[in-house]
Design an enzyme around this catalytic site. Structure first.
Site, PDB file in Angstrom:
ATOM      1  N   TYR A  57      -2.874  16.234  57.831  1.00 57.57           N
ATOM      2  CA  TYR A  57      -2.710  15.723  59.188  1.00 57.57           C
ATOM      3  C   TYR A  57      -1.281  15.970  59.659  1.00 57.57           C
ATOM      4  CZ  TYR A  57      -6.994  13.144  58.042  1.00 57.57           C
ATOM      5  OH  TYR A  57      -8.258  12.802  57.638  1.00 57.57           O
ATOM      6  N   HIS A 129     -10.545  15.971  49.864  1.00 57.78           N
ATOM      7  CA  HIS A 129     -10.779  16.125  51.298  1.00 57.78           C
ATOM      8  C   HIS A 129     -11.848  17.180  51.551  1.00 57.78           C
ATOM      9  CE1 HIS A 129      -8.562  15.976  55.463  1.00 57.78           C
ATOM     10  NE2 HIS A 129      -9.845  15.662  55.535  1.00 57.78           N
TER      11      HIS A 129
END
Length: 351
Positions: A57, A129
């Site tokens: 992110y 992830h």
């Protein structure tokens, strides 16, 4: 605010968590670093102690902001992050998916990078992830064991993408007794969550579920209405028009979940998820302080009654009596759709 144990670990999470994908990126609205840190502090002041970020992110920026904001209150919070996308060697191109890297050496190096950016010795929850089922190898499971034994992480999880592998991946995480499984799940999108409830029940696993997108991209909290024009960079724009059009009709049939002065629709949507025993925490996408105030309070609103839960189930079973396509009748799968087919879901494996 109420708090729960995550999986079979000793990690405690607030029933409402802070999805830190909103800080460090501009996908959910741009904000300054000071604004982002103020949001994080506001959430903590409202009883939110679970903060969920990811190394990709903002290419590490979200972790850095989380680390700065929580440095003086580390003993009050649970910090989760995710690894698996190689942003170190690949630039971000819009909202596209970066190349994944989930080899054992890379995972270990990525954990070191996350610890540095977060400013912590131990990551409370490490999540792979969007790992596909073939990427969760015995060697990867072994390195997760090692990281726990070395005190670098306290718990392990798997974060599922909205269309990057679903059922086989989640089932594997549950069977391997991962402490958490994060997924898109809400009252309008129930198939996958319901499937994992069955897997947990059938295996006796202690894996906790962590739903995100509890408001179905703005429909259930009425941040996206027929009058809304989404900005070109708004992450919710991936939904087809048909999704929103049918969603607004379904919303009207769920109005019975509101209680004037006691429970808003946005809160009821979270309370519905928390009514499922394996759900430990729900991570909405907070955009403003008002969002935090309303949704943090969802942990304390009146619980949904058995009658309300049954009515929701009946509506979902009949597709809310809507007989047309919502434009989302596909799920991409990393195993060629065999997981979807074997689960009996009325979905197609996307190309």
């Amino acid at each position: 605010m109420h708090y729960q144990q995550l999986g079979d670990s000793d990690v405690e999470v607030s029933e409402i968590g802070f999805g830190a994908w909103v800080v460090g990126t501009d996908w959910w609205g741009d904000r300054s670093e000071d604004d982002a840190i103020e949001m994080i502090h506001h959430a903590l002041d409202r009883g939110i102690t679970y903060f969920d970020t990811g190394d990709v992110y903002g290419h590490g920026r979200s972790e850095e902001l989380i680390g700065r904001a929580l440095a003086d209150r580390r003993d009050e919070v649970t910090i989760a992050t995710k690894v698996g996308y190689d942003f170190y060697n690949n630039p971000q191109a819009g909202h596209g998916e970066l190349p994944k890297e989930i080899e054992p050496d890379y995972v270990r190096d990525a954990v070191e990078g996350s610890r540095d950016r977060l400013g912590v010795e131990t990551i409370d929850v490490l999540q792979l992830h969007n790992a596909n089922v073939e990427e969760i190898t015995p060697d990867v499971l072994e390195v997760l064991d090692e990281l726990e034994e070395e005190g670098m992480i306290r718990a392990r999880g798997l974060a599922l993408g909205p269309s990057i592998g679903w059922l086989a991946e989640g089932d594997l995480a549950i069977e391997e007794e991962f402490d958490s499984l994060q997924l898109v799940w809400n009252v309008l999108e129930q198939e996958v969550g319901n499937h994992f409830l069955e897997t947990i029940d059938g295996t006796g696993s202690q894996t906790s579920l962590i739903p995100r997108v509890p408001h179905s991209s703005g429909i259930l909290n009425e941040q996206v209405t027929p009058e809304t024009e989404l900005d070109a960079g708004d992450h919710r724009g991936f939904r087809p028009d048909e999704w929103y059009e049918t969603g607004w009709e379904k919303l009207e049939k769920l109005r019975f979940l509101e209680r004037d002065g006691e429970r808003t629709m946005g809160q009821a949507s979270i309370a519905w998820l928390l009514s499922h025993e394996p759900v430990a925490t729900v991570t909405p996408t907070f955009r403003t302080a008002d969002d935090i105030d309303e949704w943090a309070a969802a942990s304390d609103v009146p619980k949904l009654s058995d009658e309300e839960l049954t009515r929701v189930e009946e509506l979902y079973e009949t597709n809310f009596d809507i007989d047309r396509d919502d434009g989302m009748d596909s799920l991409r799968s990393s195993v060629g759709g065999t997981d979807i087919e074997s689960a009996g879901l009325d979905k197609l494996a996307a190309d």
